[in-house]
Each structure stands twice: as structure tokens, then as C-alpha cells.
Design a protein around this motif. Structure first.
Motif, mmCIF file in Angstrom:
data_model
loop_
_atom_site.group_PDB
_atom_site.id
_atom_site.type_symbol
_atom_site.label_atom_id
_atom_site.label_comp_id
_atom_site.label_asym_id
_atom_site.label_seq_id
_atom_site.Cartn_x
_atom_site.Cartn_y
_atom_site.Cartn_z
ATOM 1 N N HIS A 156 -8.074 -6.198 9.728
ATOM 2 C CA HIS A 156 -7.837 -4.810 10.096
ATOM 3 C C HIS A 156 -8.684 -3.866 9.234
ATOM 4 N N ILE A 157 -8.987 -2.709 9.781
ATOM 5 C CA ILE A 157 -9.689 -1.681 9.006
ATOM 6 C C ILE A 157 -8.732 -1.105 7.965
ATOM 7 N N ASN A 158 -9.135 -1.163 6.711
ATOM 8 C CA ASN A 158 -8.274 -0.692 5.616
ATOM 9 C C ASN A 158 -9.167 -0.208 4.467
ATOM 10 N N ALA A 159 -9.677 1.002 4.614
ATOM 11 C CA ALA A 159 -10.652 1.533 3.662
ATOM 12 C C ALA A 159 -10.094 1.641 2.253
ATOM 13 N N ASP A 160 -8.814 1.994 2.122
ATOM 14 C CA ASP A 160 -8.227 2.154 0.783
ATOM 15 C C ASP A 160 -8.136 0.812 0.067
ATOM 16 N N PHE A 161 -7.768 -0.232 0.806
ATOM 17 C CA PHE A 161 -7.728 -1.580 0.230
ATOM 18 C C PHE A 161 -9.127 -1.992 -0.227
ATOM 19 N N ASP A 162 -10.114 -1.741 0.632
ATOM 20 C CA ASP A 162 -11.485 -2.115 0.297
ATOM 21 C C ASP A 162 -11.986 -1.372 -0.940
ATOM 22 N N ARG A 163 -11.587 -0.115 -1.062
ATOM 23 C CA ARG A 163 -12.022 0.659 -2.222
ATOM 24 C C ARG A 163 -11.401 0.112 -3.497
ATOM 25 N N THR A 216 4.396 3.982 -3.390
ATOM 26 C CA THR A 216 3.490 4.839 -4.158
ATOM 27 C C THR A 216 2.429 5.391 -3.215
ATOM 28 N N THR A 217 2.124 6.663 -3.352
ATOM 29 C CA THR A 217 1.001 7.226 -2.614
ATOM 30 C C THR A 217 -0.288 6.799 -3.302
ATOM 31 N N SER A 218 -1.235 6.277 -2.547
ATOM 32 C CA SER A 218 -2.478 5.783 -3.129
ATOM 33 C C SER A 218 -3.152 6.853 -3.980
ATOM 34 N N PRO A 219 -3.490 6.532 -5.236
ATOM 35 C CA PRO A 219 -4.231 7.490 -6.059
ATOM 36 C C PRO A 219 -5.710 7.540 -5.683
ATOM 37 N N LEU A 220 -6.125 6.667 -4.765
ATOM 38 C CA LEU A 220 -7.534 6.614 -4.375
ATOM 39 C C LEU A 220 -7.851 7.555 -3.218
#
Length: 300
Positions: free
Chosen positions: A139-146, A199-203
Motif C-alpha cells: 500500500h502507499i504509505n509515505a509516512d512509513f517510508d519517510r 500518536t499523531t505522526s511527528p513527521l
């Protein structure tokens, strides 16, 4: 769940009974957007120490991540890190307590996350919990990739062998914002005997991070342990936070504040002070000391 103690706790007040415990979140609370600590916050924290009050940071960061922030000479006594999985003396850097998931617990939680096709990471035991193995879907998951890119030097692909990972500090699933609330509720229901924290992503400031810990790990439970070790009355404890991973701590302390950059529902529930960029911690300390003086619990 595996609980261990490496060193004995030391009273920073040199044998004098502390008269309070002031606990503050780090990112978005004490730490400003430019990754510095405001001078007024630093001065207020110093004053608390002079008044015999123990100062503690309670952060979701690992020690590796915390130490990566370029701050120095912060007037602090303890760091509650990894959302309560570990506790460290700030001066000297000695870890005094750590809690891990057992291999069978890691395997069970992993299976649940895989069943729901979530991207997740499993973090090694403290003090190496900046290192992890990861499971990636298509799946597309830009935050995970970052996040994976940021810690690529410390990451390995998760093997499929049951219980092969061993003990772990936590599991962390990254869920795109649109799916966060539904997925969070599902995981909490299926892993009801773990502590599942939002938690809200800090990224990207939008994605939901679902953090899975042993049932005894949270900011509030570890703060309670620290207070008991130091023999500090719960009525003399205050907390300051800014996000949902602070909620259990804010709800536990008798006096609680959130900074102005917190979500609206937290600001509706707790007393609001200035933002993290405008000396919110200093304002919370001032308000609390004024209340203690009015109640006759602090000398003039």
C-alpha cells in the motif's frame, strides 16, 4: 512482559524529600518547532529544581532519538522515554528501569498487524530500541517510508519465522490519516491485554502511529512508579502535554495542562497554556506554583 532494573534510583535533592514532581512531554510541548528549548521554559524548569521539585521529561522518543536533539545543560532530573518503557537519570545517563515485550507477545501482536495488512516496525529492547525490523505491504504509505528512510541504517526486513525476533520494546504501525481512527479501535479490541497508544505522526502531522507496549507501559504508569520510588504524593504531581500519547498522563495527574498547539478536544478537556513556541511550559509552571501557594503548599 520483562521488567528489569539496571541501577538504583537516586534522589536528585540529595536526601531532602522532594515537594513535587513536574512532568512535561518533549516534542511539541517543551521542544519548539526549531528544535530548541525556549529560554523562559529553561529558566522556569531551573526554578522548579531550586524549590525542591523533581523535573522529568516523558517522551515517546527512544534515547537514541532524544540524544539526537541538540540541547545541552537542560535542568532536568529524569527522562521517561519510549512512552514509559524506560527511565533514565538525566545527569549521568544511567538507565534505572526498562520493560520489554516477551517473544510470544511480539509474535502475537505481529500476527494481528499482518492480518490487517498494516505497515509496522518492531523495535529492539532498550537501549537499542532505535533499531528495528520492519514489515511492509504494497500500500502507499509515505509516512512509513519517510520513517524508514530516516532510520535506514538501523533497519532490517522482518523474517517470517515465529518468535525469531525475540523480546522487543514495542511495535509501531503507521496508518494513513483517513484510516487511523477505525484501525486504532480494531487493534485495541484485538490486543486488549496490551497497551495500544495513539500518536499523531511527528513527521507529517497527519498519519496515526499505533504503538503497542506491554500492559504496564505508559507515561502515567511509569510516572506513578517514579513518584512512588521518590515518595512523592500524587497530589503534588503536574503534567504538561500536547498530543494523544500524553492523554493517560494528563488524566492521571491532579493538575494537568496542554499547550495551545494541542488538538481541540484535549484543549477542551484540560487547562490550556501558551504554545510550545511561546513558553507554554513556563506558563504551566507559573500557574501551578501560584495554585500551590494559594493552597498553602508552597512557602512564600
Amino acid at each position: 512482559m520483562i521488567i528489569s532494573r539496571n541501577n538504583q534510583i537516586v534522589n536528585p535533592q540529595g536526601g531532602v524529600q522532594p515537594c513535587g514532581l513536574f512532568i512535561m512531554d518533549f516534542d511539541g510541548t517543551l521542544l519548539r518547532s526549531d528544535r530548541t528549548v525556549a529560554l523562559e521554559d529553561r529558566d522556569a524548569i531551573g526554578q522548579l529544581g531550586e524549590l525542591g521539585i523533581i523535573r522529568a521529561i516523558a517522551t515517546g522518543r527512544s534515547l537514541f532519538s532524544f540524544n539526537a536533539v541538540p540541547i545541552s545543560d537542560l535542568p532536568m532530573d529524569f527522562i521517561i522515554f519510549s512512552t514509559g518503557a524506560g527511565v533514565m537519570h538525566y545527569n549521568g545517563g544511567k538507565i534505572i528501569r526498562k520493560v520489554n515485550l516477551e517473544p510470544r507477545e511480539v509474535d502475537r501482536a505481529s500476527k494481528v498487524l499482518k492480518t490487517h495488512r498494516l505497515d509496522f516496525m518492531i523495535h529492539r529492547p532498550i537501549p537499542d530500541n532505535h533499531m528495528f525490523a520492519y514489515y511492509r505491504t504494497n500500500h502507499i504509505n509515505a509516512d512509513f517510508d519517510r520513517r524508514l528512510e530516516l532510520y535506514s541504517r538501523h533497519a532490517d526486513i522482518l523474517t517470517e519465522t515465529p518468535n525469531s525476533f525475540g523480546p522487543a520494546t514495542q511495535l509501531l504501525a503507521v496508518v494513513p490519516a483517513r484510516n487511523g481512527p477505525t484501525v486504532l479501535e480494531t487493534i485495541r479490541n484485538e490486543l486488549f491485554d496490551f497497551n495500544v497508544i495513539q500518536t499523531t505522526s511527528p513527521l507529517d502531522g497527519e498519519s496515526t502511529w499505533i504503538e503497542i507496549f506491554p500492559s504496564t507501559v505508559s507515561k502515567s504508569q511509569t510516572a506513578a512508579w517514579l513518584a512512588e520510588e521518590l515518595q512523592i504524593d500524587k497530589r503534588q504531581i503536574v503534567s504538561v502535554g500536547n498530543d494523544y500519547n500524553d492523554l493517560d498522563l494528563l488524566a492521571w495527574t491532579d493538575c494537568s495542562y496542554v499547550v495551545d498547539n494541542a488538538p481541540a478536544d484535549l484543549k477542551n478537556r484540560f487547562t490550556t497554556v501558551a504554545s510550545n513556541n511561546s513558553g507554554g511550559v513556563a506558563e504551566a509552571a507559573k500557574k501551578w506554583l501560584e495554585e500551590k501557594k494559594e493552597d498553602g503548599k508552597m512557602g512564600g
